[in-house]
Design a protein around this motif. Structure first.
Motif, PDB file in Angstrom:
ATOM      1  N   ILE A 403       0.824  -1.211   0.000  1.00  0.00           N
ATOM      2  CA  ILE A 403       0.000   0.000   0.000  1.00  0.00           C
ATOM      3  C   ILE A 403       0.856   1.259   0.000  1.00  0.00           C
ATOM      4  N   ASN A 404       2.118   1.151   0.392  1.00  0.00           N
ATOM      5  CA  ASN A 404       3.021   2.302   0.337  1.00  0.00           C
ATOM      6  C   ASN A 404       3.870   2.314  -0.924  1.00  0.00           C
ATOM      7  N   TYR A 405       3.567   1.425  -1.877  1.00  0.00           N
ATOM      8  CA  TYR A 405       4.191   1.453  -3.198  1.00  0.00           C
ATOM      9  C   TYR A 405       5.716   1.329  -3.132  1.00  0.00           C
ATOM     10  N   ARG A 406       6.235   0.386  -2.366  1.00  0.00           N
ATOM     11  CA  ARG A 406       7.681   0.311  -2.207  1.00  0.00           C
ATOM     12  C   ARG A 406       8.109  -1.038  -1.676  1.00  0.00           C
ATOM     13  N   ILE A 407       9.405  -1.296  -1.729  1.00  0.00           N
ATOM     14  CA  ILE A 407      10.026  -2.488  -1.167  1.00  0.00           C
ATOM     15  C   ILE A 407      11.087  -2.030  -0.176  1.00  0.00           C
ATOM     16  N   LEU A 408      11.091  -2.612   1.015  1.00  0.00           N
ATOM     17  CA  LEU A 408      12.013  -2.217   2.079  1.00  0.00           C
ATOM     18  C   LEU A 408      12.958  -3.363   2.416  1.00  0.00           C
ATOM     19  N   GLN A 409      14.187  -3.010   2.735  1.00  0.00           N
ATOM     20  CA  GLN A 409      15.164  -4.001   3.198  1.00  0.00           C
ATOM     21  C   GLN A 409      15.500  -3.753   4.656  1.00  0.00           C
ATOM     22  N   TYR A 410      15.493  -4.821   5.448  1.00  0.00           N
ATOM     23  CA  TYR A 410      15.959  -4.774   6.836  1.00  0.00           C
ATOM     24  C   TYR A 410      17.141  -5.725   6.965  1.00  0.00           C
TER      25      TYR A 410
END
Length: 787
Positions: A403-410
């Motif tokens: 829903i935030n239009y993105r991909i995150l890395q942790y």
């Protein structure tokens, strides 16, 4: 010897945007979707993600009807995708790409996986099929799939309960160590297994195994046991070859050591004390998986990770705890402060937010400013919505934040402790960018007008119904607005002395007092300069256009206004400007006139105007196109000689009026050829700058050009912003694109130009002083100089 480059002043044709406030920098997506703003930098509803054997990160970009790829070199903040399947290229979007159903299109691709031969498989969700693309993929673009599963051919979209058809909802599939395909068939309450020899088919492949049902033609919710499934949402294979199923509505994860049979018995159980219970919970060893998009994955060390959607968290189970039926405890927790919390991204009233450098926020009571809770940034993960997980070769977890239009890395969550550091974002330019507009302390919502106060702070009138302030000098880097006038950050104040209903315009008089148009209530409110900076909902000290603070009717009188256009997205009604004597000039838009209210010894509530321009008297409101009439005037401004300039919007012209001003006077200069000019300003060099709203551009004219009437052309326009040339008319989101630009302002400290980019939900700026080679302006091998 370093190359010497000249420092230039002034704005260039099609100059790239240099500064941004609000929603995004210039290539981040917005709530208008990929159809309007396709870009290699942007994602629109990314769902499933996966790494291929070369370390490339792939994403099913459902909203764009495509699959995109980020090579290892581009898996860093804000970098673009370099490869696409399903669209002609990364910067285009084909209308109705999924109709008719074909071998080369998708209808909401939502999950991807690679088989053991690096072939790409895509869940074409709304066509109820899985498409296979043979490796290598050539140059990408619109490719024909090589294989199709769950349909008899490439042009069908059937559903059913057979060995070759699935239900209307499939969310996940995987390949085991022998390259067999396993599909979670949610609404049929089963998992289908296809042999490796059977999947490379152009249609009609038959499953060989079924889990959760006694046959291929049944779909009932079986009695709760080690053989039953109830809406299985996700399937995955561990490093040992065991198949695991997220049995969502039974709030458990089941493991099968030998799944290749009809209705096998599960060997392993996570989340329940036995195979005959399915209670939900928020503990270290229980789930609430019934939200619809819970899923599971194994990391490189064979640890199991579960997205516990309805508890808004991710749980990690150590590999050593998995192979039994002892209801193991999770070893790791993401997005909650403890195992019994299920906090959402909403905040209780009375708290403000502060951010740390890792992108996490702290809820702070306004009264004592003591930190009381540390939670994941609500703009890091949009809780309760689809999240898909993948691990790279370094065991860092990647999360598709749909829903935030993105991909995150942790970074490797087994080696880091809470709060986890989010290290990379793809699809947006910064962690705090949500990608959608909103009425809160972070986003802007259809920005209308902007102005700088005497302290160089930036103020914004947006369609949330208030004026929001960004503190100098960090407004082009800030996450949050600092102040709100006319309401809270989330709610407009209404028809009261300290409220507004819909604020379209903002300006400042010579003493630093703010004047804001409360358009729905047909009034202009004045707020004292010393009351603006405390978030204390200051009372207005004067109202113009109404006899008191509790009336809001439209009037055509000497002391009335009619500025409620009903369209806050395209109008700038009620714009004000001040001459050298602090007299206030108001664009009384729907009365087709400009009213002049004398300052004298100060403004008074309900005061009368002394002069009307655009009408012969104070009681008429007829529109016209003569030199002495207007049709919906909007922006107004003074040049350094005291001349009044008016954007006569529906007449598609700008009119100049030379003092002394008198009722019913005629314009001395008319500039024609615009398409709905909205606002107008002058920079320190005397250049006239205007937003040509419906042409999605800003036009700049030199002082020498505007001394006599003319029709605009490419020869008399000194610079164009937002278009590549004088004759193009396209809107968009990008480094040099605009989408219905409205209010303008000049930063008094730098002479930079700022614009309310209305339907991109952002404020953007162009630097007045820049280097001759903009792309190298921060490169130390160049020496810059002034003449």
């Amino acid at each position: 010897m370093p190359e010497r480059l000249k420092i230039n002043e002034g704005f260039l044709n099609n100059q790239n945007i240099d500064e941004v406030v609000g929603l995004n920098i210039s290539y981040s997506n917005s709530n208008y979707g990929a159809a309007n703003f396709p870009s290699a930098y942007a994602l629109y509803e990314p769902y499933g993600i996966a790494f291929d054997k070369f370390g490339n990160l792939w994403a099913a970009d459902a909203g764009r009807r495509a699959v995109v790829m980020y090579p290892p070199a581009n898996q860093y903040n804000g970098n673009p995708a370099t490869f696409i399947i399903g669209q002609p290229n990364l910067n285009t979007y084909t209308a109705n790409p999924d109709s008719p159903i074909a071998q080369n299109n998708f209808n909401y691709p939502s999950f991807i996986a690679f088989d053991n031969n690096n072939n790409l498989w895509v869940l074409d969700k709304n066509n109820y099929r899985i498409l296979g693309f043979k490796y290598p993929f050539g140059s990408g673009g619109v490719l024909n799939a090589s294989w199709v599963i769950l349909q008899p051919n490439f042009t069908s979209s059937l559903t059913g309960t057979t060995s070759s058809l699935a239900s209307s909802i499939v969310n996940s599939f995987c390949f085991d160590n022998e390259n067999n395909l396993w599909v979670a068939d949610i609404n049929n309450n089963r998992v289908l297994g296809f042999t490796a020899n059977n999947i490379y088919s152009t249609g009609g492949a038959q499953a060989s195994w079924v889990i959760g049902q006694p046959s291929f033609t049944t779909s009932a919710i079986e009695t709760l046991s080690a053989q039953s499934l109830y809406n299985p949402n996700s399937v995955v294979v561990d490093k040992k070859g065991n198949l695991w199923v997220c049995d969502s509505n039974n709030n458990r994860v089941l493991g099968y050591s030998n799944p290749k049979s009809i209705n096998p018995v599960a060997n392993y159980l996570i989340g329940q004390p036995n195979f005959t219970t399915n209670s939900l919970g928020t503990t270290q060893n229980k789930f609430n998986l019934s939200g619809g998009y819970s899923n599971i994955i194994f990391d490189n060390n064979n640890n199991l990770w579960v997205y516990d959607q309805s508890n808004y968290r991710i749980l990690g189970f150590a590999s050593s705890s998995l192979y039994g039926n002892n209801q193991p405890n999770a070893s790791w927790l993401m997005f909650q402060p403890n195992y019994t919390s299920a906090l959402t991204s909403s905040l209780s009233q009375g708290n403000t937010l502060l951010y740390d450098n890792a992108g996490f926020f702290y809820a702070v009571p306004v009264s004592n400013e003591n930190i009381v809770a540390a939670l994941p940034n609500p703009y890091q993960i949009h809780y309760g919505y689809p999240l898909f997980l993948a691990f790279d070769s370094n065991n860092n977890i990647w999360i598709s934040d749909t829903i935030n239009y993105r991909i995150l890395q942790y970074l490797d969550p087994t080696q880091n402790s809470y709060p986890y550091n989010c290290s990379t974002v793809l699809g947006q330019s910064a962690f705090y960018i949500q990608g959608v507009s909103g009425s809160n302390q972070y986003d802007l919502f259809y920005v209308n007008d902007i102005a700088f106060d005497n302290n160089n702070n930036l103020w914004v009138a947006d369609s949330s119904g208030m004026v929001k302030g960004f503190q100098y000098p960090n407004y082009n880097q800030q996450i949050m607005q600092n102040w709100a006038i006319g309401g809270s950050f989330t709610t407009a104040g209404g028809l009261v002395q300290n409220g507004m209903t819909n604020c379209i315009c903002v300006s400042f008089d010579n003493f630093g007092n703010m004047f804001a148009s409360d358009n729905t209530n047909n009034r202009i409110l004045g707020f004292a300069a010393n009351s603006l900076y405390g978030n204390n909902s200051p009372n207005a000290f004067v109202v113009i256009g109404q006899p008191n603070y509790t009336t809001g009717t439209a009037n055509t009188t000497q002391n009335g206004l009619n500025i409620n256009t009903g369209n806050s997205y395209t109008e700038n009604a009620g714009k004000t400007a001040f001459d050298a004597n602090n007299n206030i000039y108001a664009a009384d838009t729907l009365n087709n006139r400009i009213l002049i209210f004398p300052y004298g010894s100060g403004f008074t509530i309900g005061m009368n105007a002394s002069i009307v321009i655009g009408q012969a008297s104070f009681t008429t409101k007829t529109s016209g196109s003569t030199a002495s009439t207007f049709n919906t005037p909007h922006g107004i401004a003074f040049d350094k000689f005291g001349n009044l300039w008016v954007c006569d919007s529906q007449n598609n012209r700008i009119q100049k009026f030379t003092p002394p001003f008198t009722t019913g006077m005629s314009a001395s200069v008319s500039i024609t050829g615009f398409n709905h000019p909205i606002d107008i300003i002058f920079d320190k060099q005397g250049n006239l700058i205007t937003t040509d709203n419906s042409n999605h551009r800003i036009l700049i004219f030199t002082p020498a050009t505007i001394t006599a009437s003319f029709a605009i052309s490419n020869t008399n326009t000194s610079a164009i912003l937002g278009q590549t040339n004088f004759t193009t008319v396209t809107n968009g989101l990008g480094m040099n694109k605009l989408n219905y630009p409205k209010g303008l302002a000049i930063n008094p400290a730098t002479n930079d130009l700022w614009c309310a980019d209305n339907q991109n939900n952002r404020i953007i700026g162009w630097e007045y002083t820049h280097k001759a080679t903009l792309s190298n302006k921060y490169n130390s091998k160049y020496i810059f100089y002034n003449e």
